[in-house]
Design a protein around this motif. Structure first.
Motif: not given
Length: 427
Positions: A24-25, A161-166
């Motif tokens: 995520f990070f 995990i893709t919300s990490g990009f967000s």
């Protein structure tokens, strides 16, 4: 060893939690760096050194071409080498790209390097390193999650995990605006490079990798469905939608920056003070969709896909009529909600459509499709915006979004890419 050469995934929740947060990070670092570059650095930089607007888009387009060509390669390599080394290598490539962009930008601003073609070529080649090597992190991360989740929970975990990009896209513009105002236009690039190298080291030394890599290429090739996976009936519909969405969001993102500068009559450092907060609002909307709406609504993948097209359509239409900053902010919010719903829909749908042995392959294809639209964005977006009509790119996106919504609603088969209810018992 089973047919895919992979040991059964470790479904231990404590072990997974730490690993997923690390990914995520890592994606957050990439999201922050990319948004800094798009929203606050490259457009003002190209205008200050005298490059046409479409060249800024072409820099991203060439990188997107490299991204689309190499993402399937890295997805396959993550099957053979393991998810951890491919993810770490991708982050190192991202850091190197940002470091070179800093150097080329400094040389251009200080007139050490001059000439439109030379400056464009150096900036484009620096960015292309991200497309060639940095494209490894996303498919490796998505495949890592797919290895360790059941079908019933994969949609929410991939969204996490893709919300990490967000999250990165929320942090990025805010930091970029402050950095540009205090330390100069290129300072976000140097900071991003340092963070990317740090995260690459953490992935390499801290990410647990229980999955046994496959060293024999023949084993991969003999997995049923590995050859021609992109054109299989269960995967192709998701890839078609992904390519269309990447084209739409690419146009809306890249043209938005120049539209803000022109509508509000700002440039250079001042532009970052407007585009940064706008992108922050859009990114917060993505997080709202991925971390709140998706877990609570529990919608089918196809519903997320066509439903996400509706706020995207609203955002595109708002950009046509926007005459003040408040309307531009609202447009970014709508665009963010739409992306936040649609992307996990096709990403998890494609993952659920294939066997566990093909997760690296399908992740590479999905990530590749995510970048394909950006290849032609400079022509459908910035070139038309600059030389034909400033409203036409947004009208084009509106028409495409209507087609995408109809495709997902009526062409995509029910049950395709949907989890089996009994899969929840696997954990």
């Amino acid at each position: 060893m089973n047919s895919g050469g992979a040991t059964p995934p470790d479904m231990s929740r404590p072990d997974r939690r730490g690993a997923f947060f690390l990914l995520f990070f890592s994606l957050m670092a990439i999201g922050a760096g990319n948004t800094m570059l798009i929203a606050a650095v490259l457009p003002p930089l190209t205008r200050e050194i005298g490059l046409p607007d479409w060249m800024a888009g072409a820099i991203f387009g060439l990188s997107a071409l490299c991204w689309s060509l190499t993402s399937p390669f890295w997805g396959g390599r993550s099957n053979r080498w393991g998810r951890r080394p491919v993810a770490a290598l991708g982050l190192a490539g991202f850091g190197t790209s940002m470091l070179l962009l800093f150097a080329m930008g400094w040389l251009s601003l200080n007139r050490v390097m001059t000439g439109t073609i030379l400056v464009f070529a150096c900036l484009a080649l620096s960015r292309c390193i991200f497309g060639l090597i940095g494209s490894g992190t996303n498919p490796a991360a998505q495949a890592y999650v797919a290895d360790r989740t059941s079908q019933a929970e994969r949609q929410s975990q991939i969204a996490f995990i893709t919300s990490g990009f967000s999250v990165g896209t929320v942090i990025g513009p805010a930091f970029a605006a402050a950095l540009v105002a205090t330390l100069g236009l290129l300072s976000p690039l140097l900071l991003t490079a340092g963070i990317a190298y740090t995260m690459a080291a953490m992935i390499w030394f801290r990410l647990p990798e229980e999955r046994e890599p496959v060293t024999d290429a023949k084993v991969i090739e003999e997995i049923p469905g590995a050859r021609g996976l992109w054109r299989s009936g269960s995967v192709l519909p998701f890839l078609i939608f992904a390519v269309s969405l990447s084209l739409t969001t690419g146009v809306l993102t890249q043209v938005f920056v120049f539209s803000v500068m022109d509508k509000l009559n700002v440039a250079g450092k001042e532009a970052a003070q407007f585009t940064g907060p706008a992108f922050t609002v859009g990114a917060l909307a993505v997080l709202l969709a991925q971390l709140v709406l998706i877990p609570r609504m529990k919608l089918k993948n196809k519903t997320l896909m066509w439903g996400g097209c509706l706020p995207l359509l609203a955002g595109a239409l708002l950009m046509v009529f926007a005459a003040d900053y408040a309307t531009l902010i609202l447009a970014q919010f709508c665009i963010g909600i739409g992306q936040g719903l649609a992307r996990p829909g096709f990403s998890s749908g494609a993952s659920l459509a294939v066997s566990p042995q093909l997760q690296g392959n399908v992740a590479g294809l999905v990530i590749s499709a995510n970048g394909m639209g950006f290849i032609i964005t400079p022509f459908f977006g910035l070139f038309i915006y600059e030389y034909v009509n400033p409203h036409l790119p947004f009208i084009f996106c509106s028409g495409l979004l209507v087609c995408m919504a109809l495709f997902a609603r009526f062409v995509l088969k029910d049950g395709l890419g949907e989890p089996d209810e009994d899969e929840a018992d696997l954990i």
